[in-house]
Write a protein that holds these residues in place. Structure first.
Motif, PDB file in Angstrom:
ATOM      1  N   TYR A  32       5.598  -7.227   7.276  1.00  0.00           N
ATOM      2  CA  TYR A  32       5.868  -5.886   6.735  1.00  0.00           C
ATOM      3  C   TYR A  32       7.337  -5.743   6.324  1.00  0.00           C
ATOM      4  CZ  TYR A  32       6.622  -0.874   6.480  1.00  0.00           C
ATOM      5  OH  TYR A  32       6.991   0.383   6.058  1.00  0.00           O
ATOM      6  N   ASP A  33       8.257  -6.124   7.215  1.00  0.00           N
ATOM      7  CA  ASP A  33       9.680  -5.922   6.914  1.00  0.00           C
ATOM      8  C   ASP A  33      10.139  -6.779   5.738  1.00  0.00           C
ATOM      9  OD1 ASP A  33      10.136  -3.986   8.827  1.00  0.00           O
ATOM     10  OD2 ASP A  33      10.694  -5.407  10.380  1.00  0.00           O
ATOM     11  N   THR A  34       9.615  -8.015   5.619  1.00  0.00           N
ATOM     12  CA  THR A  34       9.965  -8.853   4.469  1.00  0.00           C
ATOM     13  C   THR A  34       9.447  -8.230   3.177  1.00  0.00           C
ATOM     14  OG1 THR A  34       9.843 -10.840   5.862  1.00  0.00           O
ATOM     15  CG2 THR A  34       9.801 -11.172   3.485  1.00  0.00           C
ATOM     16  N   ALA A  35       8.204  -7.733   3.212  1.00  0.00           N
ATOM     17  CA  ALA A  35       7.642  -7.076   2.030  1.00  0.00           C
ATOM     18  C   ALA A  35       8.386  -5.782   1.708  1.00  0.00           C
ATOM     19  CB  ALA A  35       6.159  -6.794   2.251  1.00  0.00           C
ATOM     20  N   LYS A  36       8.742  -5.036   2.746  1.00  0.00           N
ATOM     21  CA  LYS A  36       9.501  -3.794   2.545  1.00  0.00           C
ATOM     22  C   LYS A  36      10.850  -4.091   1.892  1.00  0.00           C
ATOM     23  CE  LYS A  36      11.690  -0.011   5.124  1.00  0.00           C
ATOM     24  NZ  LYS A  36      12.036   0.484   6.473  1.00  0.00           N
ATOM     25  N   TYR A  37      11.462  -5.206   2.309  1.00  0.00           N
ATOM     26  CA  TYR A  37      12.734  -5.605   1.696  1.00  0.00           C
ATOM     27  C   TYR A  37      12.535  -5.867   0.203  1.00  0.00           C
ATOM     28  CZ  TYR A  37      16.776  -8.379   0.413  1.00  0.00           C
ATOM     29  OH  TYR A  37      17.895  -8.847  -0.239  1.00  0.00           O
ATOM     30  N   LEU A  38      11.511  -6.653  -0.145  1.00  0.00           N
ATOM     31  CA  LEU A  38      11.275  -6.980  -1.550  1.00  0.00           C
ATOM     32  C   LEU A  38      10.919  -5.727  -2.347  1.00  0.00           C
ATOM     33  CD1 LEU A  38      11.154  -9.131  -3.698  1.00  0.00           C
ATOM     34  CD2 LEU A  38       8.804  -9.647  -3.001  1.00  0.00           C
ATOM     35  N   VAL A  39      10.145  -4.837  -1.766  1.00  0.00           N
ATOM     36  CA  VAL A  39       9.819  -3.575  -2.417  1.00  0.00           C
ATOM     37  C   VAL A  39      11.095  -2.782  -2.712  1.00  0.00           C
ATOM     38  CG1 VAL A  39       8.823  -1.287  -1.974  1.00  0.00           C
ATOM     39  CG2 VAL A  39       7.454  -3.344  -1.578  1.00  0.00           C
ATOM     40  N   SER A  40      12.019  -2.750  -1.750  1.00  0.00           N
ATOM     41  CA  SER A  40      13.284  -2.025  -1.932  1.00  0.00           C
ATOM     42  C   SER A  40      14.103  -2.635  -3.056  1.00  0.00           C
ATOM     43  CB  SER A  40      14.088  -2.042  -0.625  1.00  0.00           C
ATOM     44  OG  SER A  40      13.383  -1.397   0.414  1.00  0.00           O
ATOM     45  N   VAL A  41      14.093  -3.966  -3.142  1.00  0.00           N
ATOM     46  CA  VAL A  41      14.805  -4.659  -4.225  1.00  0.00           C
ATOM     47  C   VAL A  41      14.221  -4.271  -5.581  1.00  0.00           C
ATOM     48  CG1 VAL A  41      15.165  -6.936  -5.279  1.00  0.00           C
ATOM     49  CG2 VAL A  41      15.569  -6.621  -2.835  1.00  0.00           C
ATOM     50  N   HIS A  54       0.848  -1.208   0.000  1.00  0.00           N
ATOM     51  CA  HIS A  54       0.000   0.000   0.000  1.00  0.00           C
ATOM     52  C   HIS A  54       0.879   1.252   0.000  1.00  0.00           C
ATOM     53  CE1 HIS A  54      -2.746   3.120   1.401  1.00  0.00           C
ATOM     54  NE2 HIS A  54      -1.932   3.331   2.431  1.00  0.00           N
ATOM     55  N   GLU A  55       1.933   1.239   0.800  1.00  0.00           N
ATOM     56  CA  GLU A  55       2.832   2.401   0.880  1.00  0.00           C
ATOM     57  C   GLU A  55       3.470   2.708  -0.468  1.00  0.00           C
ATOM     58  OE1 GLU A  55       4.619   2.760   5.374  1.00  0.00           O
ATOM     59  OE2 GLU A  55       5.503   1.242   4.069  1.00  0.00           O
ATOM     60  N   ILE A  56       4.005   1.661  -1.128  1.00  0.00           N
ATOM     61  CA  ILE A  56       4.717   1.911  -2.395  1.00  0.00           C
ATOM     62  C   ILE A  56       3.743   2.259  -3.522  1.00  0.00           C
ATOM     63  CG2 ILE A  56       4.765  -0.509  -3.165  1.00  0.00           C
ATOM     64  CD1 ILE A  56       7.498   0.059  -4.394  1.00  0.00           C
ATOM     65  N   ASN A  57       2.542   1.698  -3.499  1.00  0.00           N
ATOM     66  CA  ASN A  57       1.588   1.939  -4.585  1.00  0.00           C
ATOM     67  C   ASN A  57       0.879   3.286  -4.480  1.00  0.00           C
ATOM     68  OD1 ASN A  57       1.956  -0.424  -6.069  1.00  0.00           O
ATOM     69  ND2 ASN A  57       0.500  -1.584  -4.816  1.00  0.00           N
ATOM     70  N   PHE A  58       0.968   3.920  -3.319  1.00  0.00           N
ATOM     71  CA  PHE A  58       0.218   5.150  -3.067  1.00  0.00           C
ATOM     72  C   PHE A  58       0.545   6.238  -4.098  1.00  0.00           C
ATOM     73  CE2 PHE A  58      -0.651   9.181  -0.846  1.00  0.00           C
ATOM     74  CZ  PHE A  58      -1.974   8.971  -0.510  1.00  0.00           C
ATOM     75  N   ASN A  59       1.846   6.387  -4.405  1.00  0.00           N
ATOM     76  CA  ASN A  59       2.253   7.425  -5.360  1.00  0.00           C
ATOM     77  C   ASN A  59       2.836   6.820  -6.636  1.00  0.00           C
ATOM     78  OD1 ASN A  59       1.614   9.773  -3.762  1.00  0.00           O
ATOM     79  ND2 ASN A  59       3.381   9.260  -2.476  1.00  0.00           N
TER      80      ASN A  59
END
Length: 573
Positions: A505-514, A254-259
């Motif tokens: 959340y942290d695992t997803a945040k890691y993949l989002v960062s990748v 949700h955080e990454i898709n917002f913008n």
């Protein structure tokens, strides 16, 4: 004719006859060995090929070539590589040399020596007089670069190359790799360099065509991340922990898709703790090329099923919590964000020895649960680093009398820097601390995260205030950034943060960062993960070693009734 000349002629004829007989024998043996090879009797064929290749004869190079091929069929890739290198050194002008070069590359790929394999394909492009082999070698080199090398690796090769035709090929391959990594601007500059400076090469036309097709074109592939979690069990009962992890995963996206204009979708599947269901989900994810990576599973037994199915897919799976020791062995696609127990004992030994400078320790561990695994990995690493384990004692969990073990430890009191006590049951702590106080065995205590909920810490403060432990999670409720995050999460989801939410959340945040800085393809995601990229998580940091395991642990200290974070420490493997 003199008698001497007659005898000399007979000697020549006899020698020739013997040589001809030996050659015929070698020819016969060689043909028999080829039949054995075709019938997959590789070991018998190998013995004959080796005997023929070890002496000069018309079949020597052919036999040596088959030695290399046979070792590869036997999956003895180190031997195949050694024999191939020896062949090319001795028989580099042979008609088999190009094919042996291909076999050398194949054996190195099987051993995951990707840079060496790439280097040998370049040598083949240079040395071969066959247009067909040159084309094959270029194709192999591009596949190696696209799947196993980074742009940094490839730039090293191109910077050192002086041959203009090879240089153009390396630059073109580098441009393609930059594009895969999401660095399109760099790729376009290199294509322009090829067009301007290497007009007499095959890559000139390829680069010109690529530049033409790139103009005013933006590729927007639909991107999906798969999620496989045990949201229910075999009886249909809800799994609250998995549901909480899913909330954390969904919030990260949700955080990454917002913008973001090109949204990243989630394809969520319930494993139901069922093997057949898990295998069907893996197959579904693999067949849907929009799915670029997968988060999950949660449990180690489910993860084992996924690992056994990895040969069917090129997808990366990142488990937030699985801790079994062998999940990342013998595969390239499964990653553990939660450190296995051997890693925990090993990393704590590194912290104590390298960061705190302590050299002499005792160990007291339970014979139950994961306590022996933690103790062994701690002892092995502490001694490997040069430390001394002066005494090691064991006990059965839930024992009511540990006087003998503590008495034995006390005999070394004056020489100890501390004692490592990995619990398998939080209730053992109270008995241990009580006996230590009773026998005045006052030394710093080091342990695992079961101490977080241990009994007796308040009543044994003389010792407990020396306590330091490792934990795969720690939530600092006094941290401003965490409280800000917690408020946003609550306002969006209507739910509070839990430990399981943060695992997800942290695992997803890691993949989002990748995925943020690269073109999101399956192989580029894997390359980025393997580069060692790190994220600072709320429950723990995440960065994967070459063995695909997270090496970060929270180092905590206990003082005045509460645990505090010392640091998030990254060990080595």
């Amino acid at each position: 004719m003199s008698f001497f000349n007659y005898k000399y002629l007979i000697l020549i004829l006899l020698t020739f006859t013997v040589q001809l007989f030996a050659q015929n024998q070698d020819e016969q043996k060689f043909n028999e060995a080829v039949k054995l090879f075709r019938n997959k009797q590789y070991q018998s064929a190998l013995n004959t090929f080796q005997s023929i290749s070890n002496k000069e004869n018309p079949n020597q190079t052919a036999a040596k070539f088959f030695v290399v091929k046979t070792y590869i069929e036997l999956k003895k890739y180190t031997d195949a590589e050694k024999e191939a290198a020896d062949f090319l050194q001795k028989f580099g002008l042979s008609k088999y040399a190009d094919e042996v070069s291909i076999l050398l590359v194949k054996s190195q790929l099987e051993q995951k020596k990707y840079k060496s394999a790439f280097s040998n394909t370049i040598k083949l492009i240079k040395s071969s007089s066959s247009t067909s082999y040159k084309i094959d070698a270029k194709s192999i080199a591009q596949k190696i670069a696209g799947n196993y090398l980074s742009s940094y690796d490839l730039k090293e090769f191109s910077d050192k190359e002086n041959d203009k035709k090879i240089k153009a090929f390396l630059l073109y391959t580098l441009a393609k790799l930059y594009s895969l990594e999401g660095q399109s601007d760099k790729g376009i500059k290199i294509l322009e360099e090829i067009v301007n400076e290497y007009p007499q090469t095959d890559e000139y036309f390829l680069a010109r065509n690529s530049l033409s097709s790139n103009q005013n074109q933006q590729v927007k592939d639909e991107i999906i991340v798969g999620v496989i979690l045990p949201l229910t069990d075999k009886d249909g009962k809800r799994n609250i922990a998995a549901e909480e992890m899913l909330e954390g995963i969904k919030y990260a996206f949700h955080e990454i898709n917002f913008n973001r204009d090109n949204k990243i979708g989630l394809l969520i599947r319930d494993s139901k703790r069922n093997e057949e269901e898990i295998r069907d989900i893996v197959q579904e994810f693999d067949s849907d090329k929009r799915v670029k990576a997968v988060i999950g599973p949660v449990y180690s037994d489910e993860s084992e099923i996924v690992v056994s199915a990895l040969s069917q897919t090129d997808l990366v799976f990142i488990s937030p919590t699985a801790t079994d020791e062998d999940l990342t062995e013998n595969n390239d696609q499964f990653y553990q964000a939660n450190p296995p127990f051997t890693v925990r004992g090993k990393v704590f030994a590194q912290y104590i020895f390298l960061k705190e400078g302590k050299r002499s320790f005792a160990v007291l561990n339970s014979l139950d649960g994961y306590s022996p695994i933690l103790a062994k990995s701690f002892v092995d690493e502490f001694q490997r680093l040069g430390g001394n384990i002066l005494i090691k004692e064991t006990y059965r969990s839930k024992s009511v009398d540990l006087s003998k073990q503590i008495s034995n430890l006390s005999q070394h009191l004056g020489n100890l820097d501390g004692v490592y006590i990995p619990l398998s049951d939080k209730y053992d702590a109270e008995i241990i601390l009580s006996e230590m106080l009773k026998q005045n065995f006052i030394v710093p205590v080091y342990g695992n995260q079961d101490w977080l909920n241990a009994k007796g810490l308040e009543t044994s403060s003389t010792i407990s205030n020396t306590l330091k432990i490792t934990s795969d999670y720690f939530i600092d409720f006094s941290d401003f950034s965490f409280n800000e995050f917690n408020e946003k999460f609550l306002n969006t989801t209507g739910k509070d943060i839990t430990r399981n939410v943060l695992y997800g959340y942290d695992t997803a945040k890691y993949l989002v960062s990748v995925m943020r800085s690269i073109q999101s393809r399956r192989n580029t995601i894997k390359l980025k993960i393997d580069s060692g990229i790190k994220i600072n998580g709320f429950h723990n940091n995440i960065s994967f070693s070459k063995k695909k395991r997270n090496l970060y642990l929270n180092i905590l200290s206990y003082s005045d009734g509460k645990f505090q974070l010392i640091e998030k420490y990254r060990g080595t493997e």
